[in-house]
Design a protein around this motif. Structure first.
Motif, mmCIF file in Angstrom:
data_model
loop_
_atom_site.group_PDB
_atom_site.id
_atom_site.type_symbol
_atom_site.label_atom_id
_atom_site.label_comp_id
_atom_site.label_asym_id
_atom_site.label_seq_id
_atom_site.Cartn_x
_atom_site.Cartn_y
_atom_site.Cartn_z
ATOM 1 N N MET A 138 -10.039 -15.266 -29.526
ATOM 2 C CA MET A 138 -9.150 -16.412 -29.508
ATOM 3 C C MET A 138 -8.545 -16.827 -30.950
ATOM 4 S SD MET A 138 -9.865 -20.112 -27.822
ATOM 5 C CE MET A 138 -11.420 -20.493 -28.485
ATOM 6 N N LYS A 139 -7.342 -17.057 -30.938
ATOM 7 C CA LYS A 139 -6.617 -17.472 -32.198
ATOM 8 C C LYS A 139 -5.591 -18.654 -32.188
ATOM 9 C CE LYS A 139 -3.227 -15.486 -35.690
ATOM 10 N NZ LYS A 139 -2.511 -14.229 -35.755
ATOM 11 N N ALA A 140 -5.831 -19.406 -33.189
ATOM 12 C CA ALA A 140 -5.141 -20.928 -33.032
ATOM 13 C C ALA A 140 -4.013 -20.688 -34.249
ATOM 14 C CB ALA A 140 -5.684 -21.918 -33.394
ATOM 15 N N MET A 181 -9.349 -5.996 -5.219
ATOM 16 C CA MET A 181 -7.756 -5.809 -5.675
ATOM 17 C C MET A 181 -7.685 -5.301 -7.112
ATOM 18 S SD MET A 181 -6.026 -6.493 -3.078
ATOM 19 C CE MET A 181 -4.323 -6.686 -4.263
ATOM 20 N N ALA A 182 -6.938 -4.269 -7.318
ATOM 21 C CA ALA A 182 -6.655 -3.740 -8.790
ATOM 22 C C ALA A 182 -5.126 -4.147 -8.969
ATOM 23 C CB ALA A 182 -7.352 -2.312 -8.814
ATOM 24 N N GLY A 183 -4.820 -4.072 -10.259
ATOM 25 C CA GLY A 183 -3.453 -4.348 -10.717
ATOM 26 C C GLY A 183 -3.258 -5.227 -11.890
ATOM 27 N N LYS A 184 -2.017 -5.534 -11.932
ATOM 28 C CA LYS A 184 -1.578 -6.475 -13.057
ATOM 29 C C LYS A 184 -0.750 -7.591 -12.621
ATOM 30 C CE LYS A 184 0.310 -6.372 -17.888
ATOM 31 N NZ LYS A 184 0.748 -5.374 -18.620
ATOM 32 N N LEU A 185 -1.125 -8.930 -13.078
ATOM 33 C CA LEU A 185 -0.345 -9.993 -12.566
ATOM 34 C C LEU A 185 0.071 -10.717 -13.914
ATOM 35 C CD1 LEU A 185 -2.640 -11.544 -9.643
ATOM 36 C CD2 LEU A 185 -0.505 -10.026 -9.481
ATOM 37 N N VAL A 186 1.431 -10.974 -13.964
ATOM 38 C CA VAL A 186 1.755 -11.700 -15.245
ATOM 39 C C VAL A 186 2.328 -13.108 -14.632
ATOM 40 C CG1 VAL A 186 3.300 -11.944 -17.289
ATOM 41 C CG2 VAL A 186 2.216 -9.498 -16.761
ATOM 42 N N THR A 227 2.301 -17.471 -20.966
ATOM 43 C CA THR A 227 2.225 -16.478 -19.915
ATOM 44 C C THR A 227 0.635 -16.339 -19.891
ATOM 45 O OG1 THR A 227 2.244 -14.676 -21.473
ATOM 46 C CG2 THR A 227 4.416 -15.387 -20.371
ATOM 47 N N LEU A 228 0.288 -16.074 -18.701
ATOM 48 C CA LEU A 228 -0.969 -15.621 -18.165
ATOM 49 C C LEU A 228 -1.343 -14.262 -17.711
ATOM 50 C CD1 LEU A 228 -4.230 -16.546 -17.790
ATOM 51 C CD2 LEU A 228 -3.486 -17.562 -15.762
ATOM 52 N N THR A 229 -1.919 -13.461 -18.159
ATOM 53 C CA THR A 229 -1.921 -12.042 -17.592
ATOM 54 C C THR A 229 -3.393 -11.647 -17.205
ATOM 55 O OG1 THR A 229 -0.309 -11.335 -18.988
ATOM 56 C CG2 THR A 229 -1.703 -9.643 -18.033
ATOM 57 N N THR A 268 -9.042 -7.713 -17.512
ATOM 58 C CA THR A 268 -8.604 -8.460 -18.839
ATOM 59 C C THR A 268 -7.944 -9.953 -18.263
ATOM 60 O OG1 THR A 268 -8.213 -6.365 -19.940
ATOM 61 C CG2 THR A 268 -7.051 -8.581 -20.928
ATOM 62 N N VAL A 269 -8.156 -11.092 -19.095
ATOM 63 C CA VAL A 269 -7.344 -12.191 -19.118
ATOM 64 C C VAL A 269 -6.853 -12.647 -20.177
ATOM 65 C CG1 VAL A 269 -7.559 -14.418 -18.483
ATOM 66 C CG2 VAL A 269 -9.109 -13.129 -17.028
ATOM 67 N N GLN A 270 -5.536 -12.599 -20.341
ATOM 68 C CA GLN A 270 -4.811 -13.201 -21.507
ATOM 69 C C GLN A 270 -4.039 -14.376 -21.384
ATOM 70 O OE1 GLN A 270 -2.824 -9.481 -22.110
ATOM 71 N NE2 GLN A 270 -4.242 -8.865 -24.151
ATOM 72 N N LEU A 271 -4.067 -15.367 -22.191
ATOM 73 C CA LEU A 271 -3.428 -16.281 -22.233
ATOM 74 C C LEU A 271 -2.474 -16.469 -23.519
ATOM 75 C CD1 LEU A 271 -2.487 -19.085 -20.916
ATOM 76 C CD2 LEU A 271 -4.240 -20.236 -22.208
ATOM 77 N N SER A 272 -1.186 -16.722 -23.644
ATOM 78 C CA SER A 272 -0.177 -16.579 -24.484
ATOM 79 C C SER A 272 0.483 -17.808 -24.401
ATOM 80 C CB SER A 272 0.387 -15.469 -24.474
ATOM 81 O OG SER A 272 1.482 -15.515 -25.639
ATOM 82 N N MET A 273 0.311 -18.753 -25.675
ATOM 83 C CA MET A 273 1.110 -19.965 -25.770
ATOM 84 C C MET A 273 1.735 -20.057 -27.085
ATOM 85 S SD MET A 273 -2.066 -22.581 -24.181
ATOM 86 C CE MET A 273 -0.851 -23.949 -23.822
ATOM 87 N N PRO A 274 2.787 -19.614 -26.995
ATOM 88 C CA PRO A 274 3.726 -19.516 -28.451
ATOM 89 C C PRO A 274 3.496 -20.633 -29.223
ATOM 90 C CG PRO A 274 4.956 -18.372 -26.550
ATOM 91 C CD PRO A 274 3.641 -18.996 -26.197
ATOM 92 N N GLY A 275 3.346 -20.132 -30.468
ATOM 93 C CA GLY A 275 3.274 -21.737 -31.474
ATOM 94 C C GLY A 275 2.010 -22.395 -31.262
ATOM 95 N N LEU A 276 1.249 -21.925 -30.454
ATOM 96 C CA LEU A 276 -0.119 -22.698 -30.113
ATOM 97 C C LEU A 276 -1.363 -21.859 -30.668
ATOM 98 C CD1 LEU A 276 1.052 -24.956 -26.996
ATOM 99 C CD2 LEU A 276 1.025 -25.573 -29.341
ATOM 100 N N LEU A 277 -1.549 -21.037 -29.487
ATOM 101 C CA LEU A 277 -2.695 -20.385 -29.605
ATOM 102 C C LEU A 277 -2.609 -19.059 -28.591
ATOM 103 C CD1 LEU A 277 -4.683 -20.881 -26.881
ATOM 104 C CD2 LEU A 277 -5.114 -22.847 -27.895
#
Length: 575
Positions: free
Chosen positions: A117-119, A434-439, A469-471, A484-493
């Motif tokens: 995690m990065k802020a 289930m396998a695959g990628k969701l964005v 985005t949530l991947t 893998t679970v990734q949450l990207s919030m530009p300018g936030l964390l």
């Protein structure tokens, strides 16, 4: 030698003289009398076949309407559509129950998870933190990133047991056990903090769990037949409909426009109410449909918000349920008129479908279109409020799903977009998964989220919230499953959680349900005395951990919290 026909002289021993031989050749050159008739008949067939082919391609719709009549043609379209929908419902139920049964197969899984995690500094500045506090926050995040999480999941016929164990590089070890049994009851246990189990949710249980869905009782063939009977009643009701055919009409669903003949079957309010009653009566008379509802009544009741039905559903009770539903619709009072609309190409292909309900005050419309690569459905009330859902396929297991919400008030146009790729069902530990990628991203074309952020007075760092985005990704790797679970919030964390899962079929067993004297039910703990043990024991646990955990002690020290303060607080809590 003499000619056998005229008796005249011949040459070279021929049987016919020169004159008679010439007459025979002339007769052979003439066409037989029946040949012109064959040619004429063949020509007629060619013309008919050509006309039929042209008619099939260009005018099949009109020919069929002429032969069957518009009413019967519309009924056939509705019957085919209804049967297709019934097939999809039963097929979807088969797949869903199959997945839940697959999930419920006994297995033991171990997962190792890593958090990162990065802020962003922009967020810290927006929170009006002085720069001197940036370092402690980043140190705390660094500590969180050092944590290791192990998850052990056990599944068997009794339920699911999941144990989360969190450790840091020094001395921290904290375990949280989750126990979910097949009747839907759930308990939490934190052995380092509390000896007893905490019952979660309503004491009676919700009645909803993967196990309850895996035990749905039904006969696919009988269920399909029952639903098709209801469809037939609906189609028969359209025999009284007023028919209208309009050429060169179009409908637009989620930006896709199709054009063709608009064939409308309209029922008056009285006819609509009669149709609904006929369908309801057919449902009440169907023994197989009653068996399906009755056998799964407890689950259906739980889904409807009544987890513990007071009694078994009798045939009379089943009939009363249908009557109550029909009464709530109150079609006669509202004056609801119904229309079924089909948009047809010249060769008779169904391009789009529409169903309309018109009351004295409102108009509800359901439009949908299906092509080889796209499925779109739209529901609108008075063309002002509603939703649209689309699924556009771009390849094998790849495409885009989108849900848009339309409101008369703000936010007027907002939704969610899911881009997917590599999606497929794979076998893992004897079960389908289930396998695959969701964005997943927000759909906000008018930047309405930004307007709310400004109105709420939130920091500028939140202005890019609509770009979050949530991947979610799951990839088989031999006998393991990487996720893998990734949450990207530009300018936030930014946040990511990666894991590797392995295991065996069967293995350990879910522990026996805890005894009543070992369970704390917050709903019955009126004094709160039992639940107070949790924070008190938490402080004691923290004090003991800090004595041998310099990393955690350094994080708390950065915020001005010392080991001595925690020890004093623990002594005070001890009383």
């Amino acid at each position: 030698m003499a000619c056998i026909k005229c008796g005249g002289p011949t040459e070279n021993n021929r049987t016919l003289c020169e004159k008679c031989s010439a007459e025979k050749e002339n007769r052979n050159r003439k066409s037989p009398k029946w040949r012109p008739a064959i040619i004429a008949l063949a020509s007629v067939f060619v013309v008919l076949i050509g006309a039929a082919a042209v008619g099939r391609f260009f005018f099949a719709r009109d020919v069929m309407e002429l032969i069957q009549g518009k009413t019967r043609y519309a009924q056939n379209i509705e019957l085919a559509t209804a049967k297709s929908s019934v097939g999809q419902i039963v097929s979807g139920l088969d797949k869903g129950v199959g997945l839940f049964k697959s999930y419920s197969k006994p297995k033991t899984m171990d997962s190792d998870l890593q958090l990162k995690m990065k802020a962003e500094d922009q967020l810290l500045k927006g929170m009006n933190l002085p720069e001197k506090n940036f370092a402690p926050v980043q140190q705390a995040l660094s500590y969180l990133n050092s944590l290791k999480v192990n998850v052990r999941t056990i599944v068997d016929e009794k339920g699911t047991q999941t144990s989360f164990t969190v450790t840091d590089p020094s001395a921290l070890k904290l375990t949280v056990d989750s126990l979910t049994y097949s009747d839907g009851k759930m308990y939490l246990h934190m052995p380092e903090l509390l000896g007893k189990y905490i019952q979660v949710g309503n004491q009676q249980g919700s009645g909803i769990s993967p196990y309850s869905f895996s035990t749905i009782k039904y006969d696919p063939a009988k269920l399909r037949a029952s639903l098709e009977k209801l469809a037939a009643v609906y189609v028969d009701s359209l025999s009284a409909a007023k028919m209208k055919a309009e050429n060169n009409q179009s409908v637009t669903v989620d930006g896709v426009t199709v054009q063709g003949q608009k064939l409308t079957a309209s029922l008056t309010a009285e006819q609509t109410a009669k149709m609904a009653k006929a369908i309801a009566q057919a449902a009440k008379n169907d023994g197989d449909l009653y068996a399906f509802v009755s056998d799964n009544y407890s689950l259906f009741s739980a889904v409807a918000g009544n987890p513990e039905p007071s009694q078994k559903l009798t045939k009379d009770g089943y009939g009363k349920l249908i009557d109550e539903l029909l009464s709530k619709l109150d079609l006669e009072k509202d004056g609801s008129a119904f229309s079924a609309v089909a948009y047809l190409s010249q060769n008779g292909d169904l391009l789009a479908h529409s169903y309309e309900f018109q009351t004295t005050t409102d108009k509800a419309q359901l439009n949908y279109l299906i092509s080889d690569k796209k499925y779109a459905i739209e529901f609108l009330v008075n063309q002002k409020e509603g939703f649209a859902f689309t699924n556009t396929q771009t390849g094998d297991g790849a495409g885009k799903m989108q849900l848009k919400i339309k409101n008369e008030q703000e936010p007027k146009n907002i939704g969610v977009t899911v881009n997917y790729s590599g999606c497929k069902t794979v076998s893992f530990l004897g079960s389908d998964t289930m396998a695959g990628k969701l964005v997943v991203s927000l759909y906000d074309p008018d930047h309405e989220i930004g307007k709310y952020i400004q109105q709420a007075g939130l920091p500028e760092a939140f202005n890019q919230l609509d770009q979050s985005t949530l991947t979610l990704e799951s990839v088989p790797d031999g006998d393991k499953l990487n996720s893998t679970v990734q949450l990207s919030m530009p300018g936030l964390l930014s946040f990511s959680l990666t894991g590797k899962t392995s295991g065996v079929s069967g293995g350990a067993s879910v522990q026996t349900r805890p005894e009543p004297n070992q369970v704390i039910d917050p709903a019955k703990d009126e004094s709160g005395e039992a639940m107070n043990e949790l924070p008190i024991n938490g402080i004691k646990f923290l004090a003991q951990t800090l004595k041998k955990d310099p990393e955690l002690a350094a994080v708390l020290s950065g915020f001005g919290i010392s080991e001595e303060q925690i020890e004093l607080l623990a002594a005070f809590a001890q009383g």
